[in-house]
Write an enzyme that holds these catalytic residues in place. Structure first.
Site, PDB file in Angstrom:
ATOM      1  N   ALA A 178      -7.333 -17.270   6.855  1.00 17.46           N
ATOM      2  CA  ALA A 178      -8.094 -18.492   6.600  1.00 17.46           C
ATOM      3  C   ALA A 178      -7.950 -19.477   7.765  1.00 17.46           C
ATOM      4  CB  ALA A 178      -7.623 -19.136   5.297  1.00 17.46           C
ATOM      5  N   HIS A 225       2.803  -7.331  -8.295  1.00 12.43           N
ATOM      6  CA  HIS A 225       2.126  -6.118  -7.830  1.00 12.43           C
ATOM      7  C   HIS A 225       2.830  -4.893  -8.398  1.00 12.43           C
ATOM      8  CE1 HIS A 225       0.347  -3.140  -5.254  1.00 12.43           C
ATOM      9  NE2 HIS A 225      -0.476  -4.032  -4.782  1.00 12.43           N
ATOM     10  N   SER A 263       0.763   0.130  -0.912  1.00 12.55           N
ATOM     11  CA  SER A 263      -0.608  -0.300  -1.213  1.00 12.55           C
ATOM     12  C   SER A 263      -1.145   0.235  -2.530  1.00 12.55           C
ATOM     13  CB  SER A 263      -1.542   0.162  -0.101  1.00 12.55           C
ATOM     14  OG  SER A 263      -2.878   0.015  -0.518  1.00 12.55           O
ATOM     15  N   ARG A 297      -3.922  -5.143 -11.594  1.00 17.73           N
ATOM     16  CA  ARG A 297      -2.503  -5.201 -11.263  1.00 17.73           C
ATOM     17  C   ARG A 297      -1.627  -5.735 -12.383  1.00 17.73           C
ATOM     18  NH1 ARG A 297      -3.215  -7.407  -5.048  1.00 17.73           N
ATOM     19  NH2 ARG A 297      -3.796  -5.375  -4.219  1.00 17.73           N
TER      20      ARG A 297
END
Lengths: 253, 643
Positions: free
Chosen positions: B50, B272, B290, B336
């Site tokens: 960002a 996660h 991942s 998740r």
């Protein structure tokens, strides 16, 4: 899991002007499952408990991708395991190799002055990228992502070169303090893609000129950089950079 | 507490149909004349996706930009560690994707606690992000045809995730970093690496600058500007152990909060499901594997409690593929929060594997049999290597052991549709704002939001703010800067002068354990009340016993850490208070009292269909709650089901 005892010789330097010295520190009862940086954390907590200044070192992600960490361990950048950053190096590796004594030093290179202990200034890398390590496309100018197909081979090779994390191990392990692997990786990444062709000639000239200005040494093909690179960047990126450079000069820059 | 809009919270959502809101808004915005842009100075704090994208894009437009990061280079911001991918509604897979579907999936994934208009805009600009990244030279994975490849991710039934092996965040950040580097070279952006923001300066109700510490020299300085953008990431490290980088902290947003910016939904945190389990008390962080692994890996535990056999010795009939059993439609690809809670449930019941029973298997044997080892290696090679380096086990031969870990925070500073906080001139981007993910973020949507905010939203909305606002000339000699500098120095001196005997990390670990136990994957009223009682006491002890060697006028990493831990000790209390107040379960916020018969979240839309935004009233004072009601005109609300 088991615990091991180590003798550390750690480079301590108060500030850039200090001459520096090795301090001997006993690191007892270190878990073989801990990472090298977690071993330093344990040592630092003990130093603090004794009212002493802890060892300063750069680190952040601790998963081998941010490129913050990096020290010489017994003369090898990031330690004895190939393809591994210091944060991903686990203490079991010293145990299995029978290593009980560690000499821990900062990167040593003219272009990377020491700030404190194991912390060095690698901003020269940023300045090389600023000199031309990009494709000039303003936000909003891009065509559809699939407008230009890219051969899978080229895309894969570009990706391999682009995995460089900018840690500086290549420079630290080169007898000349050369940044050729770092610069070659960026030249290769962008030069293999159709999007990178327009600026290909000027990019290599600007980046190589900046690299020389920043007091990095010349590449004399020792190959220490390739051997030590935690991301497995290959020497052929340097050949590619040299080829692009010669073509660019021959074409009159 | 009644659900009425606080006067402080005007979301400024444009009128009209949701499909046209952003287009109409951009047309109606006041513009800054190209020749006048250089007269404005904008501060961007943070250089992740960002921050870098914003600084580069604003520099290109002609603004004078000052960009700050605490790392030694902007390329090291924690966005670099994102692995799996970035979503975009390109529909390149021809499998029924659309802007509307991405919008819908995101609102549903967030358990109906996100603002519809923001999410729709995010789905719209997702298309441009991929184009921009490819043009910058981001080497996304490609098919043999030369076109960009896609894969699927949790919480969706289409393949819309763009990726670069397991290093998508790295490649996208390098793209943004290189765009930033170009603007630094041209002089439009001035970069301040190894510099930490320690206060926000507000003049006449407007954010007009920041106070920073040069981490190398210790120098405290003021920087004045016409607008300030915070892109300083999330607060996951309040848990001490998380997948965040060690340096990630809440300091910039917390100090802005103490200057008047409201903090929204701090209790929404994402755990996660696929991380490497904790191995010892020396552990400094947790490593993510991942989510993309769930495409080809099957999650299971033994059907027999405490089964002593090695995973490969347990026959098929004695394995419980609990996600496939409970959620046949989505199987291993449920969102998740659901996957994490399901793992916790099995482990709490005693079926967990590995040391302490805090782990479940993620097994690739079937995929390796079906596709061959080389295909699996091509997809996940770097992740398998990382797993082996850390655990010393080979996941091609034996299943990975995984357990949930703190990963992302959906809460953050409150912002309106223009990404501006209730404090005029203070804009908040990326994970630092409370934004678009509601109570749970879908995989591969963090990169999308960070880049959307930086490349395609703030360049427009900040122009409108500058063009439409009267800004008096303010320089760093203004009393507000001098006061802020004095406060920053006093706080630092206080830390150094405690001269206790305990490392800041010791307090941080203790806080993290409190938060994990009482405000982690599952929460309840009594536990939260306990945390609310214990945190202030821990904070008090910190200020009595912490030890910081040396002074503030040199590189002092212990001082940096102590300052951040001090802020976490204040912030953690707010987080627990928010969780204590929200008497419902939604997304990542699972209150044990509010679940259905099958252990799924039970929302209470009548009372809690709002954004909870907190106003700071002082340390040890109760903060004031402001509510922004949420309305759903386009998405049909339902009980979120992935069965």
């Amino acid at each position: 899991m088991k615990n091991i005892d180590l003798t550390l010789h750690v480079w301590r330097q108060e500030n850039p002007k200090d001459t520096g010295r090795f301090d001997q520190i006993e690191a007892k009862g270190i878990s073989t499952h801990a990472s090298f940086l977690e071993m330093l954390d344990v040592v630092n907590d003990r130093l603090l408990a004794q009212g002493k200044r802890p060892i300063a070192f750069d680190h952040d992600c601790r998963e081998g991708i941010c490129g913050s960490c990096g020290v010489m361990i017994n003369g090898e950048a990031h330690g004895p395991v190939r393809g591994t950053t210091a944060c991903q190096l686990h203490m079991r590796e010293f145990d299995t190799r029978g290593i009980k004594e560690l000499w821990i030093e900062p990167w040593r290179a003219k272009a990377f002055p020491v700030i404190q202990d194991l912390v060095v200034d690698r901003s020269a890398f940023d300045r090389i990228i600023q000199a031309g390590g990009y494709i000039s496309v303003k936000t909003g100018q891009a065509p559809d992502a699939n407008a230009v197909p890219v051969r899978k081979d080229d895309a894969d090779q570009a990706f391999q070169a682009a995995t460089c994390i900018g840690c500086g191990a290549c420079v630290a392990s080169c007898p000349n303090g050369s940044a050729a692997l770092f610069v070659g990786a960026k030249i290769t990444h962008l030069g293999l893609l159709p999007q990178g062709q327009t600026e290909r000639a000027s990019r290599v000239l600007n980046m190589v000129t900046k690299m020389d200005d920043e007091s990095f040494g010349a590449c004399t093909s020792h190959g220490e950089c390739e051997a030590t690179c935690p991301k497995g960047i290959k020497l052929d990126v340097i050949a590619r950079m040299n080829g692009d450079y010669r073509r660019s000069v021959a074409a009159g820059g | 507490m009644t659900s009425q809009t606080s006067p402080l919270l005007n979301a400024k959502i444009p009128e009209g149909d949701i499909r046209q809101k952003w287009d109409n808004h951009r047309f109606q915005m006041k513009l800054v004349n190209p020749a006048n842009k250089r007269k404005y100075r904008i501060i961007v704090v943070g250089s992740g996706l960002a921050g870098s994208a914003a600084a580069a894009s604003l520099g290109e437009l002609g603004y004078d930009v000052d960009c700050f990061c605490f790392q030694d280079s902007p390329r090291r911001a924690h966005s670099i560690a994102a692995q799996g991918g970035i979503n975009a509604a390109k529909n390149y897979a021809n499998d029924g994707d659309s802007v509307w579907r991405l919008f819908y999936d995101t609102v549903k994934g967030g358990d109906y606690r996100a603002r519809e208009a923001n999410v729709y805009r995010l789905a719209q600009v997702s298309l441009n992000i991929i184009d921009q990244a490819v043009a910058q030279g981001v080497p996304f994975a490609r098919e043999y045809s030369g076109y960009v490849d896609n894969r699927s991710f949790g919480g969706t039934q289409v393949s819309r995730t763009f990726y670069a092996a397991g290093q998508t965040g790295q490649q996208l950040l390098l793209g943004a970093y290189q765009a930033l580097a170009k603007n630094i070279h041209s002089g439009k952006v001035k970069m301040y690496p190894r510099t930490e923001m320690l206060d926000l300066v507000v003049v006449d109700g407007q954010a007009r600058g920041i106070v920073t510490r040069d981490l190398t020299t210790g120098a405290i300085s003021s920087h004045a500007a016409d607008a300030v953008c915070l892109a300083t990431g999330g607060y996951g490290n309040v848990f001490f152990l998380s997948t965040n980088a060690k340096g990630c902290n809440v300091t910039a947003t917390w100090r802005a909060h103490k200057r008047g910016a409201l903090f929204a939904n701090p209790c929404y945190t994402q755990i996660h499901p696929t991380c490497i389990p904790v191995s010892g008390d020396y552990q400094s962080k947790l490593t993510l594997m991942s989510e993309s692994l769930r495409n080809d890996g099957r999650i299971w535990v033994p059907t027999q409690k405490g089964d002593p056999r090695a995973a490969t010795q347990i026959p098929e009939g004695e394995r419980d593929y609990y996600l496939e059993r409970r959620y046949p439609a989505f199987g291993n690809l449920v969102p998740r929060d659901i996957a994490s809670r399901a793992a916790k449930e099995r482990c709490d019941e005693g079926f967990g594997v590995g040391p302490g029973g805090l782990g479940v298997y993620l097994d690739f044997a079937d995929s390796i049999k079906r596709l061959g080892e080389s295909a699996i290696k091509e997809r996940y090679g770097n992740l398998f290597e990382m797993y082996e380096r850390i655990t010393g086990e080979n996941p091609y031969q034996t299943p990975m052991r995984i357990y949930p870990a703190v990963h992302y925070t959906m809460g953050g500073l409150w912002v309106d549709y223009n990404l501006m906080s209730n404090l005029e001139g203070l804009h908040v981007l990326g994970e630092a704002n409370f934004s678009d993910h509601g109570a749970n973020r879908l995989g591969a949507s963090a990169l999308m939001q960070g880049l959307a905010d930086g490349y395609f939203i703030i360049p427009y909305t900040i122009g409108q703010y500058l063009a439409g606002t009267k800004l008096k000339p303010v320089a760093t000699d203004h009393a507000a800067f001098k006061d802020a500098e004095r406060e920053v120095k006093a706080r630092m001196n206080r830390l150094v002068e405690v001269k206790g005997n305990t490392s800041p990390d010791v307090f941080h670990r203790e806080l993290g354990k409190l938060i994990w136990d009482h405000c982690g994957m599952a929460r309840n009223k009594a536990g939260l009340a306990e945390a609310l009682e214990k945190i202030p006491k821990l904070r008090e002890r910190f200020w009595r016993e912490v030890f910081v060697p040396q002074s503030g006028d040199v590189l002092n990493q212990t001082l940096e850490k102590a300052g951040r831990v001090a802020d976490f000790l204040e912030f953690g209390e707010l987080m627990c208070r928010d969780a204590w107040t929200r008497d419902e379960s939604c997304g990542g916020h699972f209150r044990e009292e509010y679940q259905d018969d099958e252990g799924e979240t039970k929302r209470n839309d009548d009372e809690f269909e709002h954004v909870a935004a907190w106003e700071f009233k002082g340390v040890n004072e109760t903060p004031v709650l402001h509510k922004e009601p949420l309305t759903y005109e386009y998405v049909k609300k339902a009980v979120r089901s992935y069965k």
